[in-house]
Design a protein around this motif. Structure first.
Motif, PDB file in Angstrom:
ATOM      1  N   ILE A 184      19.439  40.235 -28.279  1.00  0.00           N
ATOM      2  CA  ILE A 184      18.212  40.255 -29.091  1.00  0.00           C
ATOM      3  C   ILE A 184      17.410  38.963 -28.852  1.00  0.00           C
ATOM      4  CG2 ILE A 184      17.269  40.542 -31.432  1.00  0.00           C
ATOM      5  CD1 ILE A 184      19.123  42.833 -30.801  1.00  0.00           C
ATOM      6  N   HIS A 185      18.086  37.816 -28.941  1.00  0.00           N
ATOM      7  CA  HIS A 185      17.405  36.529 -28.728  1.00  0.00           C
ATOM      8  C   HIS A 185      18.139  35.752 -27.639  1.00  0.00           C
ATOM      9  CE1 HIS A 185      15.098  37.241 -32.344  1.00  0.00           C
ATOM     10  NE2 HIS A 185      16.164  37.234 -33.115  1.00  0.00           N
ATOM     11  N   PRO A 186      17.445  35.381 -26.537  1.00  0.00           N
ATOM     12  CA  PRO A 186      18.112  34.602 -25.483  1.00  0.00           C
ATOM     13  C   PRO A 186      18.574  33.239 -26.005  1.00  0.00           C
ATOM     14  CG  PRO A 186      15.732  34.723 -25.109  1.00  0.00           C
ATOM     15  CD  PRO A 186      16.028  35.625 -26.262  1.00  0.00           C
ATOM     16  N   GLY A 187      19.553  32.649 -25.303  1.00  0.00           N
ATOM     17  CA  GLY A 187      20.146  31.373 -25.735  1.00  0.00           C
ATOM     18  C   GLY A 187      19.109  30.274 -25.913  1.00  0.00           C
TER      19      GLY A 187
ATOM     20  N   PRO B 105      15.908  45.772 -33.974  1.00  0.00           N
ATOM     21  CA  PRO B 105      15.816  44.310 -33.999  1.00  0.00           C
ATOM     22  C   PRO B 105      15.156  43.720 -32.756  1.00  0.00           C
ATOM     23  CG  PRO B 105      18.081  45.012 -33.584  1.00  0.00           C
ATOM     24  CD  PRO B 105      17.292  46.252 -33.860  1.00  0.00           C
ATOM     25  N   GLN B 106      14.964  44.574 -31.705  1.00  0.00           N
ATOM     26  CA  GLN B 106      14.299  44.082 -30.483  1.00  0.00           C
ATOM     27  C   GLN B 106      12.805  43.862 -30.733  1.00  0.00           C
ATOM     28  OE1 GLN B 106      15.830  43.464 -27.656  1.00  0.00           O
ATOM     29  NE2 GLN B 106      17.508  44.879 -27.318  1.00  0.00           N
ATOM     30  N   HIS B 107      12.266  44.574 -31.748  1.00  0.00           N
ATOM     31  CA  HIS B 107      10.818  44.511 -31.982  1.00  0.00           C
ATOM     32  C   HIS B 107      10.499  43.941 -33.350  1.00  0.00           C
ATOM     33  CE1 HIS B 107      11.038  47.592 -28.735  1.00  0.00           C
ATOM     34  NE2 HIS B 107      10.078  46.808 -28.278  1.00  0.00           N
ATOM     35  N   TYR B 108       9.528  43.027 -33.383  1.00  0.00           N
ATOM     36  CA  TYR B 108       9.072  42.492 -34.656  1.00  0.00           C
ATOM     37  C   TYR B 108       8.041  43.446 -35.242  1.00  0.00           C
ATOM     38  CZ  TYR B 108      11.237  37.952 -33.623  1.00  0.00           C
ATOM     39  OH  TYR B 108      12.123  36.954 -33.358  1.00  0.00           O
ATOM     40  N   ASN B 109       8.106  43.671 -36.585  1.00  0.00           N
ATOM     41  CA  ASN B 109       7.048  44.458 -37.225  1.00  0.00           C
ATOM     42  C   ASN B 109       5.799  43.576 -37.365  1.00  0.00           C
ATOM     43  OD1 ASN B 109       7.239  42.958 -39.701  1.00  0.00           O
ATOM     44  ND2 ASN B 109       9.135  44.081 -40.118  1.00  0.00           N
ATOM     45  N   MET B 110       4.720  44.166 -37.869  1.00  0.00           N
ATOM     46  CA  MET B 110       3.428  43.454 -37.876  1.00  0.00           C
ATOM     47  C   MET B 110       3.463  42.235 -38.802  1.00  0.00           C
ATOM     48  SD  MET B 110       1.103  44.099 -35.853  1.00  0.00           S
ATOM     49  CE  MET B 110       1.448  45.708 -35.206  1.00  0.00           C
TER      50      MET B 110
END
Ligand code: HEM
Length: 198
Positions: A8-11, A115-120
């Protein structure tokens, strides 16, 4: 073989996020101490939540953390731009989607399914804090070296203007952190992703 969970989030992002969070906390608490030395808005911040012990000590903390925030922030923005992550994660923005997300958030039904995408709401909050942090650094530069940055100083309304901009940008950042922590508390698994990446 066990399937590897999606990253989901790179190091690099996780390290920068936590370094940034630490720098911001030190900056805010030492900044409150520096503010108390003049308290130009007519109120003082309770001493117990300030850092540095005295004006000179607070300034040393503030300057040390300022370099951390500035370098870490530039790296974060640079990497986000260079990898295309900024465009991919935080755009496009849509007023209609924002309205429906705010409505859903108020009803406690804001979707975090992917969780890969942020909502607005997340996109706007994170873009806002990026712009606000840049404003904090620029107004801080004017307060530190007002003679050396005349154009920036005039754009911010002179030294006194920069002082107000710096204070209210700090207050906006404090409000962001409060909302940010509430949102994280409402969806605690996002914290796990920001720690472990997956
Ligand atoms: C110390 C308390 C903090 C905690 C527990 C925390 C936690 C988190 C978590 C869990 C996420 C991912 C949330 C999501 O999926 O939406 C996140 C993202 C983010 N946080 Fe924080 N945070 C903290 C402090 C801060 C501070 C002080 C700032 C800014 C000044 C900040 C800025 C951001 C930004 C910009 C993102 C999006 C990062 C990206 O994807 O590029 N956080 N934070």
């Amino acid at each position: 073989m066990k399937a590897k969970k999606a990253l989901i989030h790179p190091g690099w992002l996780r390290i920068m996020h936590w370094v940034n969070a630490l720098a911001v906390i030190v900056l805010m608490m030492s900044g409150w101490r520096i503010y108390n030395a003049t308290a130009f808005l007519g109120f003082a911040i309770p001493k117990d939540i300030t850092l540095g012990g005295w004006l000179g000590g607070a300034i040393m903390w503030h300057f040390a953390a300022m370099w951390v925030l500035a370098i870490n922030g530039l790296l974060y923005l640079g990497l986000n731009l260079a990898t295309g992550r900024l465009r991919h994660k935080f755009f496009p923005l849509s007023a209609r989607a924002l309205l429906s997300d705010v409505r859903a958030a108020l009803k406690g039904q804001l979707a975090h399914a992917d969780p890969q995408h942020y909502n607005m709401v997340q996109r706007l909050a994170y873009l806002f804090v990026m712009v606000d942090s840049v404003l904090l650094v620029l107004s801080g530069l004017v307060l530190w070296k007002s003679v050396q940055f005349p154009l920036l100083r005039e754009l911010l309304g002179g030294y006194e203007g920069a002082r107000l901009v710096h204070f209210f940008a700090m207050a906006a950042l404090a409000a962001f952190i409060l909302v940010h922590l509430v949102m994280v508390a409402l969806v605690p698994r996002t914290l796990l992703y920001m720690v472990r990446g997956r």
